[in-house]
Design an enzyme around this catalytic site. Structure first.
Site, PDB file in Angstrom:
ATOM      1  N   ASP A 161       0.828  -1.201   0.000  1.00  0.00           N
ATOM      2  CA  ASP A 161       0.000   0.000   0.000  1.00  0.00           C
ATOM      3  C   ASP A 161       0.865   1.255   0.000  1.00  0.00           C
ATOM      4  O   ASP A 161       0.603   2.212  -0.726  1.00  0.00           O
ATOM      5  CB  ASP A 161      -0.904  -0.049   1.245  1.00  0.00           C
ATOM      6  CG  ASP A 161      -1.924   1.053   1.222  1.00  0.00           C
ATOM      7  OD1 ASP A 161      -2.728   1.078   0.269  1.00  0.00           O
ATOM      8  OD2 ASP A 161      -1.908   1.902   2.131  1.00  0.00           O
ATOM      9  N   LYS A 205       1.426   4.261  -2.860  1.00  0.00           N
ATOM     10  CA  LYS A 205       1.265   5.697  -2.593  1.00  0.00           C
ATOM     11  C   LYS A 205       2.488   6.497  -3.072  1.00  0.00           C
ATOM     12  O   LYS A 205       2.321   7.542  -3.705  1.00  0.00           O
ATOM     13  CB  LYS A 205       1.060   5.925  -1.089  1.00  0.00           C
ATOM     14  CG  LYS A 205      -0.317   5.476  -0.621  1.00  0.00           C
ATOM     15  CD  LYS A 205      -0.407   5.554   0.889  1.00  0.00           C
ATOM     16  CE  LYS A 205      -1.765   5.072   1.382  1.00  0.00           C
ATOM     17  NZ  LYS A 205      -1.786   4.834   2.811  1.00  0.00           N
TER      18      LYS A 205
END
Ligand code: ADP
Ligand code: ASP
Ligand code: MG
Length: 812
Positions: free
Chosen positions: A675, A679
């Site tokens: 994750d 980003k």
């Protein structure tokens, strides 16, 4: 003297007629008046429908006639007490004649225009007689048959009035008539042989104008079921409002282009005598209505928008036309001889094609006749066979002072373009009172609402949302929207409606907006959903300023964005998968968004509601460039490492993070660092670098067997199994007086993510709870970075980030 006309709905039943009589009583206090009435309610439609049915089924025709009779006798019962018998006798007689005509139609198997005119004339003959008799019981009133006075030609269904004879008839009748109120039927006339003719559907308005002009009335009042002529058809555009004053020419343009409230020929007689026309609402007599006059007090450039449906475009096209005169003459002559009405004309300046709009009913005949007219040229391939396109509508923007206003047509067409309304042809009258465009019929409602918003609603902008994913984030978003809606309307003049919602099983739609207090009920009662069926429904709704919102973390959902953007539907998403997919896909979405003028916003992909991407965009757009990004971007990992210590277990801390809504539905996505990698990838791309996810170095701290699990249960079990491994990670950092932070870095075009030991003097050391922090080192912030810090995970802050993106679209 004044003339008052009451339309079908104003006289649809006895209660309504009582309202009419009260208005008439009031207006006749100081002067004589002529009252022109339509048939009761839908009587004309029914009389005509029964005539057509009588060709095949006389009993069915008689059944319809019975329903008409029933209405008329009910009204007599309610309104006539003195001469009930005499009135009923006359009405019986009239109905017997209608009955006889239907039998004639059935026996002869023939229904001519002459018969249709005769049949339909009974609506006004009946209504005017009954209303006159009801009026007589209240004040000095009399009835007069309009077909004695209005004389027209033999065009039975659209008779052309002979004003010379008609005006003379009217003036001599009223010169002798001493009654205070005279009630006349609208719509009907007769030819010089005394046969009944009619003035065209909706023609009672015209009758009233003919009387007003002949009598030099001081005012013509058209009483109907809406409080005036509106800025657009109020049934199609909810935000439309009555126009206070408008010129004859403007009203004529609006009515010609479909504003049914006034039958187009009505203006002419009143205009010739400069008699003001007032449109009023029978059901709200106090409201001001619309004044149509010579010098209206109204400075709006655009006065109204109207449209005609069921239009076909006929195109005459071919190189053989260039420079050779006579083609258009032959085209129009052919159509005019066949009495085909041309509603729209454009010709390309190259003379390579001429395009005319006609009503769909006339299109086949027009093609046949024109192909015949131009056979020779078509055979010699000078021009192509006539092209007919159907299922079209014409929309017209009307206003006399539009000509003084630069860029208005630009505004009109860019507003249509923004909402994906395809314009097929454009015409602007040289008088510039009207700009009209031919569009697909399917787009008419959207186009009218778009233009209405553009020209009349600077004050309220509408946004129509389609929300998929109503879990943690989606639910909070809907709650925030519900709470804030009133504020947005009052302070930002923004009306946001949720038109569609879906979860993975069901979807629900309501074009007037789903009630946000009860959306769960609506969804439960909804229909089964798939991504395709949802998209299809969104497309069918075809609403202006549509926004698709993805609150899922689902890959398949992320793959439909392009379809929405290509339909000029904006996309707002907290789902990172699209922006972290292949660079090609990311770039395509951005390009498609630009090309179709639809926003693609994903602020919540990094730092939930924190304005990280928006700030970065502003830096880049204003010419700054990014050298380095250092960030703690995982609210979930932050929460985990802020709470994990020798007294807790890793398993419990992760479970708590998930329970608080700080992790993805699959917590491994957070804990594995994927994750965070997504980003930093998105930030690098938004900074202008071309990177793939595989280019990002990920120093994962999860043991191999945890990484390999394929469901949440196994994953949690593996955390328990590896507790010692996690305690060891904690101890190493703790021994050095450091804290553990999962850091993302982007330097000189390269990115990496991983767990780091952060000493106490570092800006990351004191990050609380689920906070995120980003340091941007740029040309303008070379040593002291631009820092954005705050809560970076959780359903509420993510929902508010989605909300902020929606507001960004509204402000665009
Ligand atoms: P009546 O029976 O009184 O003659 P109509 O049905 O002929 O009434 O005309 C009134 C209707 O016209 C309204 O109910 C409305 O639906 C429709 N309409 C279409 N365009 C407009 C407009 N621009 N302003 C007002 N009404 C309009
Ligand atoms: N009754 C006629 C019609 O329905 C005329 C009118 O109401 O204006 O067309
Ligand atoms: Mg009407």
């Amino acid at each position: 003297m004044k003339v008052l006309k009451f339309g079908g709905s104003s006289v649809a039943n006895s209660e309504n007629i009582q309202k009419v009589l009260a208005i008439v009583a009031n207006e006749s206090k100081n002067q004589k008046i002529a009252v022109v009435v339509s048939a009761f309610g839908k009587t004309t439609n029914k009389l005509l429908a029964a005539a057509n049915i009588a060709l095949e089924d006389i009993n069915a025709a008689k059944e319809i006639l019975e329903t008409i009779k029933e209405l008329h006798y009910q009204i007599i019962d309610a309104l006539i007490s003195e001469d009930k018998t005499a009135v009923s006798e006359e009405i019986n007689y009239l109905f017997d004649r209608v009955n006889a005509i239907y039998e004639g139609i059935f026996l002869l198997q023939e229904l001519s225009n002459k018969t249709l005119a005769k049949v339909s004339s009974f609506g006004e003959r009946l209504s005017s007689f009954i209303i006159a008799n009801a009026a007589k019981e209240l004040f000095d009133a009399a009835h007069k048959d309009s077909s004695d006075l209005i004389i027209a030609n033999n065009d039975y269904l659209n008779a052309q009035v002979n004003f010379k004879i008609t005006n003379k008839n009217i003036t001599s009748f009223f010169d002798q008539n001493k009654h205070l109120v005279t009630v006349l039927g609208g719509f009907i006339s007769s030819n010089i042989n005394g046969e009944v003719t009619t003035l065209g559907r909706g023609g009672s308005d015209f009758s009233a104008s003919i009387y007003a002009a002949a009598l030099n009335a001081t005012e013509l009042q058209i009483w109907t079921d809406v409080p005036g002529m509106f800025t657009a058809n109020p049934r199609v555009v909810k935000q439309a409002y009555p126009i206070s004053e408008i010129s004859y020419e403007e009203a004529m343009e609006l009515s010609h282009f479909g504003a049914k409230v006034l039958y187009p020929p009505t203006i002419q007689p009143a205009l010739r005598k400069e008699i003001p026309i007032r449109i009023k609402n029978t059901f709200d007599p106090e409201s001001a209505g619309t004044l149509i006059c010579k010098n209206p007090n109204n400075s709006d450039d655009v006065k109204g928008i109207s449209h005609i449906e069921d239009v076909s475009l006929i195109t005459l096209e071919g190189g053989g036309m260039v420079g050779i005169p006579g083609f258009s003459k032959r085209l129009f002559e052919t159509l005019s001889v066949a009495k085909i009405n041309v509603v729209f004309i454009t010709q390309a300046s190259s003379e390579h094609s001429i395009c005319v709009g006609v009503f769909e009913n006339d299109a086949a005949k027009a093609k046949e006749l024109l192909d015949e007219t131009f056979t020779a040229e078509i055979d010699r391939k000078k021009i192509k066979p006539i092209i007919v396109e159907s299922d079209l509508a014409i929309i017209a923007v009307v206003g006399e002072s539009m000509k003084n206003y630069q860029g208005l047509s630009g505004q009109m067409f860019s507003a249509l373009g923004r909402n994906n309304v395809n314009v097929r042809a454009i015409a602007q009258g040289s008088s510039e009172k009207n700009i009209s465009a031919v569009i697909n019929k399917h787009d008419a409602k959207k186009a009218l609402n778009t233009l209405h918003e553009q020209f009349f609603e600077e004050r309220t902008k509408q946004l129509n949302l389609f929300v998929t994913g109503v879990g943690n984030v989606g639910e909070r978003f809907l709650a925030q929207l519900q709470q804030q809606n009133k504020f947005l309307k009052e302070n930002l003049k923004l009306s946001i409606k949720v038109i569609g919602i879906a979860n993975s099983r069901k979807m629900a739609f309501n074009n007037d907006g789903i009630d946000l207090k009860n959306w769960k009920d609506a969804l439960e009662k909804g229909e089964p959903t798939t991504l395709d069926s949802f998209h299809k429904k969104v497309k069918e709704s075809n609403l202006i300023n549509s926004v698709f919102i993805d609150n899922t973390a689902n890959k398949q959902v992320s793959e439909v964005y392009e379809k929405y953007l290509r339909d000029s539907i904006s996309v707002v998403t907290c789902n990172k998968i699209a922006c972290a997919s292949s660079f090609d896909n990311y770039k395509t979405l951005k390009q498609v968004s630009r090309k179709y003028n639809a926003s693609f916003l994903f602020e919540t992909n990094v730092g939930a509601g924190l304005p990280i991407i928006d700030t970065l965009k502003n830096l880049i757009n204003s010419g700054d460039s990014v050298h380095k990004i250092q960030a703690v971007l995982s609210g979930s990992l932050n929460f985990v490492f802020n709470n994990f210590n020798a007294d807790s277990t890793f398993h419990d801390v992760v479970a708590a993070a998930q329970k608080e809504g700080y992790t993805e539905p699959d917590p491994k996505i957070d804990l594995s660092g994927v994750d965070v990698a997504r980003k930093i990838l998105i930030l690098a791309r938004e900074s202008g670098y071309q990177l793939e996810l595989a280019d990002i170095k990920n120093n994962a701290f999860l043991p191999e067997d945890s990484l390999k699990t394929t469901n949440n249960d196994d994953f949690y079990a593996s955390l328990t199994k590896n507790e010692a491994h996690f305690q060891n990670i904690f101890k190493e950092a703790n021994d050095k007086n450091c804290r553990l932070k999962y850091v993302a870095e982007f330097v000189d075009g390269k990115a990496n993510v991983g767990l780091q030991h952060i000493p106490s003097d570092h800006p990351f050391y004191n990050l609380e709870g689920s906070d995120n922090i980003v340091l941007f080192f740029t040309d303008r912030y070379p040593e002291n970075p631009l820092i954005i810090k705050g809560a970076g995970a959780g359903a509420d802050v993510t929902a508010s980030g989605i909300f902020a993106d929606v507001i960004r679209i509204a402000n665009k």
